[in-house]
Design a protein around this motif. Structure first.
Motif, PDB file in Angstrom:
ATOM      1  N   HIS A 231      -6.639  48.687  94.413  1.00 54.14           N
ATOM      2  CA  HIS A 231      -5.836  47.793  95.257  1.00 54.14           C
ATOM      3  C   HIS A 231      -6.700  46.915  96.151  1.00 54.14           C
ATOM      4  O   HIS A 231      -6.410  45.734  96.356  1.00 54.14           O
ATOM      5  N   HIS A 232      -7.759  47.460  96.694  1.00 52.43           N
ATOM      6  CA  HIS A 232      -8.565  46.743  97.680  1.00 52.43           C
ATOM      7  C   HIS A 232      -9.776  46.019  97.074  1.00 52.43           C
ATOM      8  O   HIS A 232     -10.488  45.322  97.794  1.00 52.43           O
ATOM      9  N   SER A 233     -10.009  46.173  95.793  1.00 49.14           N
ATOM     10  CA  SER A 233     -11.143  45.509  95.151  1.00 49.14           C
ATOM     11  C   SER A 233     -10.751  44.117  94.658  1.00 49.14           C
ATOM     12  O   SER A 233      -9.569  43.749  94.653  1.00 49.14           O
ATOM     13  N   VAL A 234     -11.758  43.364  94.239  1.00 49.38           N
ATOM     14  CA  VAL A 234     -11.529  42.014  93.708  1.00 49.38           C
ATOM     15  C   VAL A 234     -12.274  41.880  92.380  1.00 49.38           C
ATOM     16  O   VAL A 234     -13.237  42.619  92.125  1.00 49.38           O
ATOM     17  N   PRO A 235     -11.865  40.946  91.511  1.00 55.60           N
ATOM     18  CA  PRO A 235     -12.622  40.739  90.281  1.00 55.60           C
ATOM     19  C   PRO A 235     -14.074  40.433  90.561  1.00 55.60           C
ATOM     20  O   PRO A 235     -14.399  39.763  91.540  1.00 55.60           O
TER      21      PRO A 235
END
Length: 241
Positions: A231-235
């Motif tokens: 949920h808190h990560s980004v590509p």
């Protein structure tokens, strides 16, 4: 008897499989009521009793529909069993990567090329890439979240370039700032979660060892880690953007 292995070195770009050597004879820990202390690599739950013979690890068989058996606590698995889990899985494999460097990566020619040129000419037709491409073509998902520092370490910059290779063969790679991971209270560990049924814990204590676990406490802990990290990560290609 099953043979257990210590993996020498650590990596992240592929499955996390490393060169292996036969381990010294060790006892497999299974649940029971004895009072001895479990070995650190195998410990995920109650104390275990010592058995005299190695037992075949069941992790890969747990992933096959016809192999449903009573679930077992954490135990060491062999290199072949661990590698086989990536083709035996039915739906998905998810990994958390939290280390600042992976020793085996640093011994590769691609690492030296990255240090010299700032990027790598990845071979997308090597055996690992071919296998991963075949598995994703069957509809299986392979996803990772890599915890990264601010600024990135040298090893993390290498893996950021490596993510181009992983993505090219069908994996989904996301990154999460270590400060956010700490804020969320995520564990500083590496593991693979297969089909939300089996966890392979990658333990680094001089020699990398791989206990596999189907115990409920371990699974629930990893489920929570996966949900928060994803949920808190980004590509990976949006890092710094």
């Amino acid at each position: 008897m099953a043979r257990h292995f210590w993996k020498v070195g650590t990596n992240s770009g592929n499955n996390g499989c490393h060169p292996v050597h036969p381990a010294r004879r060790r006892h497999v820990r299974r649940s029971g009521g004895s009072r001895h202390r479990p070995c650190r690599a195998c410990s995920t739950g109650p104390r275990r009793r010592r058995v005299r013979r190695h037992r075949p690890a069941r992790a890969a068989r747990e992933l096959r529909p016809e192999g449903a058996r009573a679930r077992v606590p954490s135990h060491l698995i062999s290199f072949d069993e661990f590698d086989g889990m990536f083709t035996a899985l039915r739906h998905s494999a998810w990994r958390l990567e939290s280390r600042r460097r992976y020793a085996w990566d640093e011994q590769q020619g691609t690492y030296r090329q990255f240090l010299a040129d700032g990027r790598v000419d990845w071979d997308l037709n090597d055996p690992w890439c071919q296998e991963r491409r075949e598995q994703t073509a069957l509809g299986k998902r392979f996803e990772r979240v890599r915890v990264v520092d601010e600024p990135l370490t040298e090893g993390q910059r290498y893996l950021l370039d490596n993510a181009r290779r992983n993505a090219a063969v069908g994996e989904v790679i996301r990154v999460l700032a270590r400060s956010k991971a700490d804020e969320l209270g995520l564990p500083c560990e590496d593991f693979w979660l297969f089909d939300a049924r089996v966890v392979a814990l990658l333990r680094f204590d001089g020699a990398t060892r791989c206990p596999a676990s189907t115990s409920s406490p371990t699974l629930w802990r990893c489920f929570g880690t996966r949900e928060a990290a994803w949920h808190h990560s980004v590509p990976y290609d949006e890092l710094g953007g």
